[in-house]
Design a protein around this motif. Structure first.
Motif, mmCIF file in Angstrom:
data_model
loop_
_atom_site.group_PDB
_atom_site.id
_atom_site.type_symbol
_atom_site.label_atom_id
_atom_site.label_comp_id
_atom_site.label_asym_id
_atom_site.label_seq_id
_atom_site.Cartn_x
_atom_site.Cartn_y
_atom_site.Cartn_z
ATOM 1 N N ARG A 32 0.866 -1.185 0.000
ATOM 2 C CA ARG A 32 0.000 0.000 0.000
ATOM 3 C C ARG A 32 0.897 1.228 0.000
ATOM 4 O O ARG A 32 1.966 1.240 0.619
ATOM 5 C CB ARG A 32 -0.888 0.022 1.243
ATOM 6 C CG ARG A 32 -1.896 -1.094 1.306
ATOM 7 C CD ARG A 32 -3.247 -0.581 0.981
ATOM 8 N NE ARG A 32 -4.247 -1.663 1.066
ATOM 9 C CZ ARG A 32 -5.467 -1.502 0.647
ATOM 10 N NH1 ARG A 32 -5.864 -0.351 0.170
ATOM 11 N NH2 ARG A 32 -6.323 -2.483 0.732
ATOM 12 N N SER A 33 0.437 2.239 -0.690
ATOM 13 C CA SER A 33 1.186 3.500 -0.692
ATOM 14 C C SER A 33 0.982 4.185 0.652
ATOM 15 O O SER A 33 0.094 3.804 1.420
ATOM 16 C CB SER A 33 0.681 4.402 -1.819
ATOM 17 O OG SER A 33 -0.614 4.899 -1.494
ATOM 18 N N PRO A 34 1.767 5.200 0.959
ATOM 19 C CA PRO A 34 1.547 5.944 2.209
ATOM 20 C C PRO A 34 0.126 6.500 2.307
ATOM 21 O O PRO A 34 -0.412 6.643 3.400
ATOM 22 C CB PRO A 34 2.589 7.065 2.152
ATOM 23 C CG PRO A 34 3.674 6.519 1.285
ATOM 24 C CD PRO A 34 2.973 5.657 0.267
ATOM 25 N N GLY A 35 -0.483 6.766 1.146
ATOM 26 C CA GLY A 35 -1.860 7.263 1.129
ATOM 27 C C GLY A 35 -2.894 6.151 1.193
ATOM 28 O O GLY A 35 -4.096 6.414 1.152
#
Length: 141
Positions: A32-35
């Motif tokens: 998962r991306s930081p977002g």
């Protein structure tokens, strides 16, 4: 790494299609991306191509899931694929035979109907052209 949208575009799918395959367990994001966005690697595109090709050949998502599970367990599902393909070919052979028989029955009815355009139907719930008996039997009564 690709987001759902980028992966979907590369595979010729909608983002909802990618998410659907994920919900079915056919595809998993690598991270998962930081977002919080799902991120997929290059193998996800290969997986989507595999799924689409298998569907194009008539495999159900249930059959595809079994093959994907076998691949994820580390063994190539070649024997399973051959068996599924044999079953699909046999099913198609049966369906072709059924459709051929239906076509012959329809063509026979049509030929008889065109040769006997003056045969009167009772105008209610039956038509001699569709009579389940010999189409000529009603005109002889």
């Amino acid at each position: 790494m690709r987001t759902v949208g980028v992966l979907a575009k590369a595979a010729g799918l909608s983002p909802d299609g990618v998410r659907y395959y994920e919900r079915l367990g056919l595809l998993r994001p690598l991270a998962r991306s930081p977002g919080g966005y799902r991120l997929y690697g290059e193998e996800a595109l290969d997986r989507l191509r595999f799924i689409r090709q298998a569907q194009a050949l008539g495999l159900s998502l249930k059959e595809i899931r079994a093959l994907v599970e076998a691949m994820e367990e580390g063994h190539p599902p070649c024997a399973e694929v051959r068996q599924v393909l044999k079953e699909k070919v046999a099913l198609l052979d049966r369906r072709i035979a059924e459709l051929t028989a239906l076509r012959q029955a329809l063509a026979s009815r049509l030929a008889w109907a065109e040769a006997h355009p003056d045969v009167a139907c009772d105008g209610r719930d039956r038509c001699v052209y569709l009579d389940p008996l010999d189409p000529g039997a009603s005109s002889r009564v």
